[in-house]
Each structure stands twice: as structure tokens, then as C-alpha cells.
Design a protein around this motif. Structure first.
Motif, short mmCIF file in Angstrom:
data_model
loop_
_atom_site.label_atom_id
_atom_site.label_comp_id
_atom_site.label_asym_id
_atom_site.label_seq_id
_atom_site.Cartn_x
_atom_site.Cartn_y
_atom_site.Cartn_z
N GLN A 34 0.64 -1.46 -0.10
CA GLN A 34 -0.10 0.23 0.22
C GLN A 34 1.19 1.11 0.04
O GLN A 34 0.05 2.44 -0.45
CB GLN A 34 -1.43 0.02 1.49
CG GLN A 34 -2.36 -1.04 1.48
CD GLN A 34 -2.79 -0.75 -0.21
OE1 GLN A 34 -3.12 0.49 -0.44
NE2 GLN A 34 -3.35 -1.77 -0.18
N ASN A 35 2.02 1.18 0.79
CA ASN A 35 2.10 2.52 0.70
C ASN A 35 2.79 2.85 -0.33
O ASN A 35 3.85 3.87 -0.78
CB ASN A 35 4.17 1.83 1.72
CG ASN A 35 3.50 2.88 3.11
OD1 ASN A 35 2.50 3.15 3.59
ND2 ASN A 35 4.26 2.06 3.80
N HIS A 43 0.95 3.92 -2.77
CA HIS A 43 0.62 6.12 -2.33
C HIS A 43 1.90 6.78 -3.00
O HIS A 43 1.53 7.45 -3.62
CB HIS A 43 -0.01 5.55 -1.18
CG HIS A 43 0.42 7.91 -0.35
ND1 HIS A 43 2.02 7.88 -0.34
CD2 HIS A 43 -0.72 8.10 -0.91
CE1 HIS A 43 0.63 8.78 0.78
NE2 HIS A 43 -0.45 9.05 -0.07
N ASP A 44 3.33 5.77 -3.18
CA ASP A 44 4.01 7.25 -3.12
C ASP A 44 4.27 7.31 -4.29
O ASP A 44 4.73 7.53 -4.63
CB ASP A 44 5.71 6.12 -2.42
CG ASP A 44 5.11 6.34 -0.82
OD1 ASP A 44 4.04 7.11 -0.62
OD2 ASP A 44 5.49 6.28 -0.02
N ASP A 71 1.71 5.99 -6.77
CA ASP A 71 -0.06 6.91 -7.60
C ASP A 71 -0.35 5.74 -8.40
O ASP A 71 -0.21 6.42 -9.34
CB ASP A 71 0.45 8.42 -7.66
CG ASP A 71 -1.18 9.26 -8.43
OD1 ASP A 71 -2.04 8.91 -7.78
OD2 ASP A 71 -1.01 9.99 -8.92
N ASP A 105 -2.51 2.19 -8.76
CA ASP A 105 -4.00 1.32 -8.45
C ASP A 105 -3.22 0.39 -8.30
O ASP A 105 -3.21 -0.29 -9.38
CB ASP A 105 -5.00 2.15 -9.54
CG ASP A 105 -6.37 1.63 -8.61
OD1 ASP A 105 -6.35 0.38 -8.80
OD2 ASP A 105 -7.19 2.79 -9.64
#
Length: 277
Positions: A192-193, A196-197, A199, A201
Motif C-alpha cells: 500500500q505504501n 501511495h508513494d 500514485d 492503483d
């Protein structure tokens, strides 16, 4: 106000040029984990090349022995991680993909792996406390990435996104977490990191996790495969790559070159239908 127009036009031109530079046909994959992803030392001459130039590696460290500089793309001749690593699943993952994909597609990998580490080293919330009690040899290996391999993976991932599109994440880790039932949750946190980092999906960027040396090869950590197989229960976009029948080396922890070849090809076989989807 009119004096601003040339500046605005220049900014638009720069942004447009940057967008144009990204190649949608350049498929990039992040690879991380411990020593089996790093590649256990020992590369048979027959496996050193020639390698199809459509298969590229983004150097994550300066690698003078291979004439590589961190942050630049090169034909993916092993080792793909750092000196003095060897053949890894990433090698035949890329070779098998370029062989199966149309000629206009390229494949790039980024390999950031640390032999002997637990998954905790890749989680920024646990990295410092984990390293505080780590042995000197782990500090020595991780120093290739300034003792922060996750940050290096993200740094290289951002560079790679200027050139192509990240299509998946390959993980081979677990030996040092054998028996840890919290491992799937810890992997999810790292996954998940990354999403997120960078960008990304999850639907577009699946996680492929390989099993450790299997029981049929007398793998010393084979019991960990039961935990690895549960990963899709925690991460719906995760896929487990079987190691059954993949030959290992004398230590029953690392795969043999033939084992890496088989396992890497299985990673590719798992990824290909996901790319078509």
C-alpha cells in the motif's frame, strides 16, 4: 500580464515534452525482497547473455563492475541488483515476457533486494527499530541502499515512470519471516505504501509473490509457503507463484540457476494474462 504568456507557453511545452517522453509500450516492474530476489552468487556462462535489448534494468546502485551508473537503463545482463549477486527470478521473468510480448513492447525491471532481511526493513515504520538490533552483515548489505531500500525503490520507481508504465510488483521474501503469521499484513502495508508513494492503483499494478524453496526440494523454510499462499486473502490483487519442483542449491535455502530460471518463468506466466486483462 502579456509578459507572462511566453513563460506559460514554455511551461506547457516542457510538460508536454515530459508527457511525450513516457512510452506506454515500456512495461516496468518493481522487484524487492531478500537474497533469492537479489540473486544468489553464481551465474553460469550460458546465462550471461546475449540478452534481448528489449529487456532492460534500471540500475539501483552504482555498479562499476558492469559499467552501470545508478538511475540509468541498461540491457538486463545479470546480476540485476548489486555486486556480487547472481541470477534471480527477475532475470527469466523479463526474458520470458519479452519473448511472449509483441516486438513493440519493452520490459524493464528495478531490483532492490537485501539478503537475509525480514520484511520489516521495507516498512518505514519499522525500519529503524529493526536495524537497531540487526547484525553487522545486514548493515553492510543494506548500506548499498543507504540502509533504506524502500526509499531507493521509490526513488528509482519515480525515475522509471518518466520512461514507461509500472505494470506490476514482484516480491520474493519470507525466509527470514518463517512462521510469522502477521507476514501477509506486513506485506500489505509495504504494498500500500508503494502504491501511495508512486500514485498507482492496485487494480492496475498486481503484486506477485513467489514461494520459498519447497518441501519437495527439502527447503529449510518450506513451512513458510503455507503462509505465503494466504496472501491473496489479505491482498485481493496478489498472486502467488509456486516453487514446487524448482531445484535448489546445496544450502536448501537458495534456488539453483535452473531453479531461478523456472521460478522466473512462472512469474512471467502469472503476469502475462494480467497484462492482457
Amino acid at each position: 500580464m502579456n509578459r507572462l504568456l511566453p513563460v506559460l507557453g514554455l511551461l506547457v511545452a516542457i510538460n508536454f515534452s515530459s508527457l511525450q517522453a513516457q512510452d506506454d509500450d515500456f512495461y516496468i516492474f518493481l522487484c524487492f525482497g531478500q537474497s533469492n530476489m537479489e540473486g544468489f552468487p553464481g551465474i553460469p556462462e550460458s546465462e550471461k547473455g546475449p540478452v534481448n535489448p528489449r529487456f532492460q534494468v534500471l540500475a539501483a546502485v552504482d555498479f562499476p563492475e558492469m559499467g552501470r551508473e545508478k538511475g540509468h537503463w541498461y540491457t538486463a545482463t545479470p546480476p540485476l541488483s548489486r555486486p556480487p549477486a547472481g541470477l534471480s527470478p527477475a532475470d527469466y521473468f523479463g526474458r520470458a515476457l519479452v519473448a511472449a510480448l509483441p516486438e513493440d513492447k519493452k520490459v524493464g525491471v528495478i531490483n532492490v533486494a537485501v539478503g537475509g532481511t525480514k520484511i520489516e526493513l521495507f516498512d518505514e515504520t519499522t525500519r529503524e527499530s529493526y536495524l537497531a538490533d540487526a547484525p553487522d552483515w545486514l548493515h553492510n548489505i543494506s548500506s548499498a541502499y543507504n540502509k533504506d531500500p524502500y526509499a531507493r525503490l521509490i526513488e528509482m520507481g519515480k525515475l522509471a515512470q518518466k520512461d514507461g508504465v509500472i505494470k506490476g510488483i514482484l516480491l520474493h521474501q519470507g525466509e527470514s519471516n518463517t512462521g510469522d503469521k502477521e507476514w501477509p499484513a506486513k506485506v500489505e502495508a509495504v504494498y500500500q505504501n508503494i502504491l501511495h508513494d508512486l500514485d498507482l492503483d492496485a487494480v492496475d499494478v498486481p503484486l506477485l509473490a513467489g514461494e520459498v524453496v519447497a518441501a519437495d526440494q527439502n527447503g529449510k523454510c518450506a513451512s513458510m509457503n503455507e503462509i505465503i499462499r494466504t496472501l491473496p486473502e489479505t491482498i485481493p490483487t496478489a498472486h502467488v507463484v509456486s516453487s514446487e519442483g524448482c531445484p535448489d542449491g546445496p544450502d536448501d535455502l537458495h534456488f539453483s540457476p535452473e531453479g531461478y530460471k523456472m521460478l522466473g518463468t512462472r512469474y512471467a506466466d502469472t503476469m502475462l494474462p494480467l497484462l492482457k486483462d
